[in-house]
Design a protein around this motif. Structure first.
Motif, PDB file in Angstrom:
ATOM      1  N   MET A 170       1.126   5.305   3.137  1.00 11.88           N
ATOM      2  CA  MET A 170       1.268   3.951   3.659  1.00 11.88           C
ATOM      3  C   MET A 170       1.609   2.933   2.571  1.00 11.88           C
ATOM      4  SD  MET A 170       0.785   4.238   6.904  1.00 11.88           S
ATOM      5  CE  MET A 170       0.555   2.538   7.412  1.00 11.88           C
ATOM      6  N   ASP A 171       1.390   3.287   1.320  1.00  7.57           N
ATOM      7  CA  ASP A 171       1.555   2.336   0.221  1.00  7.57           C
ATOM      8  C   ASP A 171       3.002   2.282  -0.261  1.00  7.57           C
ATOM      9  OD1 ASP A 171       0.721   0.457  -1.681  1.00  7.57           O
ATOM     10  OD2 ASP A 171       0.415   2.000  -3.198  1.00  7.57           O
ATOM     11  N   ARG A 231       1.027  -3.057   3.301  1.00  7.19           N
ATOM     12  CA  ARG A 231       0.983  -2.065   4.375  1.00  7.19           C
ATOM     13  C   ARG A 231      -0.264  -1.196   4.308  1.00  7.19           C
ATOM     14  NH1 ARG A 231       6.068   1.801   5.033  1.00  7.19           N
ATOM     15  NH2 ARG A 231       7.022  -0.177   5.673  1.00  7.19           N
ATOM     16  N   CYS A 232      -0.576  -0.697   3.149  1.00  7.64           N
ATOM     17  CA  CYS A 232      -1.751   0.155   2.993  1.00  7.64           C
ATOM     18  C   CYS A 232      -3.027  -0.635   3.277  1.00  7.64           C
ATOM     19  CB  CYS A 232      -1.793   0.744   1.585  1.00  7.64           C
ATOM     20  SG  CYS A 232      -3.106   1.948   1.318  1.00  7.64           S
ATOM     21  N   ALA A 263      -3.422  -1.063   7.040  1.00 14.46           N
ATOM     22  CA  ALA A 263      -3.830   0.194   7.668  1.00 14.46           C
ATOM     23  C   ALA A 263      -5.318   0.443   7.430  1.00 14.46           C
ATOM     24  CB  ALA A 263      -3.005   1.355   7.115  1.00 14.46           C
ATOM     25  N   SER A 292      -4.927   3.517  -3.394  1.00 12.15           N
ATOM     26  CA  SER A 292      -4.775   4.109  -2.058  1.00 12.15           C
ATOM     27  C   SER A 292      -5.600   5.392  -1.918  1.00 12.15           C
ATOM     28  CB  SER A 292      -3.297   4.407  -1.763  1.00 12.15           C
ATOM     29  OG  SER A 292      -2.777   5.394  -2.634  1.00 12.15           O
ATOM     30  N   THR A 343       6.038  12.787   8.566  1.00  9.46           N
ATOM     31  CA  THR A 343       6.523  12.094   7.375  1.00  9.46           C
ATOM     32  C   THR A 343       7.251  13.015   6.400  1.00  9.46           C
ATOM     33  OG1 THR A 343       4.325  12.349   6.362  1.00  9.46           O
ATOM     34  CG2 THR A 343       4.794  10.277   7.493  1.00  9.46           C
ATOM     35  N   LEU A 380       8.732   7.139   6.935  1.00 11.42           N
ATOM     36  CA  LEU A 380       7.715   6.349   7.608  1.00 11.42           C
ATOM     37  C   LEU A 380       8.168   4.896   7.744  1.00 11.42           C
ATOM     38  CD1 LEU A 380       4.858   6.260   8.811  1.00 11.42           C
ATOM     39  CD2 LEU A 380       3.986   5.796   6.514  1.00 11.42           C
ATOM     40  N   THR A 381       8.804   4.391   6.706  1.00 11.37           N
ATOM     41  CA  THR A 381       9.301   3.013   6.751  1.00 11.37           C
ATOM     42  C   THR A 381      10.336   2.841   7.854  1.00 11.37           C
ATOM     43  OG1 THR A 381       8.881   2.617   4.399  1.00 11.37           O
ATOM     44  CG2 THR A 381      10.541   1.239   5.460  1.00 11.37           C
ATOM     45  N   ASP A 439       3.791  -5.071  10.105  1.00  9.04           N
ATOM     46  CA  ASP A 439       4.156  -4.714   8.732  1.00  9.04           C
ATOM     47  C   ASP A 439       4.690  -5.930   7.971  1.00  9.04           C
ATOM     48  OD1 ASP A 439       4.422  -2.735   6.699  1.00  9.04           O
ATOM     49  OD2 ASP A 439       6.587  -2.678   7.058  1.00  9.04           O
TER      50      ASP A 439
END
Length: 272
Positions: free
Chosen positions: A156-157, A162-163, A166, A211, A245, A250-251, A264
């Motif tokens: 997620m980072d 974003r991280c 989440a 993370s 993923t 993912l983006t 996001d």
């Protein structure tokens, strides 16, 4: 009541002091990396999480409070943060994805990513074993959940904030059903408040240093609060996410979903 007041105020004050101290230390060329916009910024901003948690727990102990699972959580999160720091500073970005790093490991060409994957699994096993679970199957489930959760937050980072978002969403969900079992997660959530603005404004990247800590803490929380069927569902979801993923960005998936993209982009000023 006093305990819960302290649970908010102590980590907040400690994290502010820790951030002011450590951000000056990591503002050096060895810690600077390109972000997704090719700007050079510190890559290991999450270095504040483990020390801030450690100091906060020490203060609670001095005041006569014991944080549940502290003897397991503190060494585990400190170690996984250290491994993440190694990957942030020395990592080879030519190898991508969990599968890629594991493949290199089996080819006797270890990377910092394979070190992180192997360490994450061993630390997850240490945590699961010391939580005194009832059988081998539960031990295996807990280990996999903690290891995969650790890597999930790492995935997620990739964009500012974003991280953090989440972690906030998942931790609030866990806290809602935890019935007071997760004081350590509350502490990390408060610690994140001091860090979040800098990450959101792309002044610093959290990196694996941070993370890993957030992901592993969510993994620990999930194995503590869920029963067998909850763990089965959690493990299946984590496996599916990792398989997805490995094949898709993912983006790109987030950008294609209107709601996820809105969340996001929330707070990321100057971006479209």
């Amino acid at each position: 009541m006093v305990f819960w007041f302290l649970l908010f105020i102590i980590p907040l004050l400690v994290s502010i002091l820790t951030k002011n101290f450590l951000m000056k230390i990591i503002d050096k060329p060895v810690c600077l990396k390109e972000n997704y916009k090719k700007n050079m910024i510190p890559v290991c901003g999450g270095i504040i999480f483990a020390p801030a948690l450690f100091v906060s727990v020490i203060i609670f102990n001095i005041l006569g409070y014991n944080i549940r699972y502290q003897s397991i959580i503190l060494p585990a999160l400190t170690m996984i943060s250290f491994v993440g720091f190694i990957d942030d500073v020395l990592g080879d970005r030519n190898v991508r994805g969990l599968k890629g790093h594991i493949t290199m490991l089996f080819r006797s060409k270890p990377t910092t990513g394979s070190l992180k994957a192997l360490s994450g699994f061993l630390i997850a096993f240490f945590i699961s074993f010391n939580l005194a679970r009832n059988n081998i199957m539960e031990l295996a489930f807990d280990t996999l959940i903690i290891a995969l959760f650790t890597n999930f937050l790492n995935l997620m980072d990739l964009r500012p904030g974003r991280c953090c978002k989440a972690f906030i969403a998942i931790s609030l969900f866990f806290l809602g059903i935890a019935k007071g079992k997760l004081a350590f997660l509350v502490m990390l959530l408060i610690i994140l408040i001091a860090y979040f603005p800098d990450d959101l404004q792309a002044k610093v990247m959290m990196g694996d240093t941070g993370s890993n800590v957030l992901g592993m803490s969510l993994g620990i929380a999930s194995v503590v609060i869920f029963g067998f069927y909850g763990k089965v569902i959690t493990l299946i979801l984590l496996i599916l996410i990792h398989l997805l993923t490995e094949k898709y960005s993912l983006t790109a998936l987030i950008e294609k979903n209107r709601l996820l993209n809105y969340i996001d982009m929330l707070g990321r000023k100057g971006e479209k």
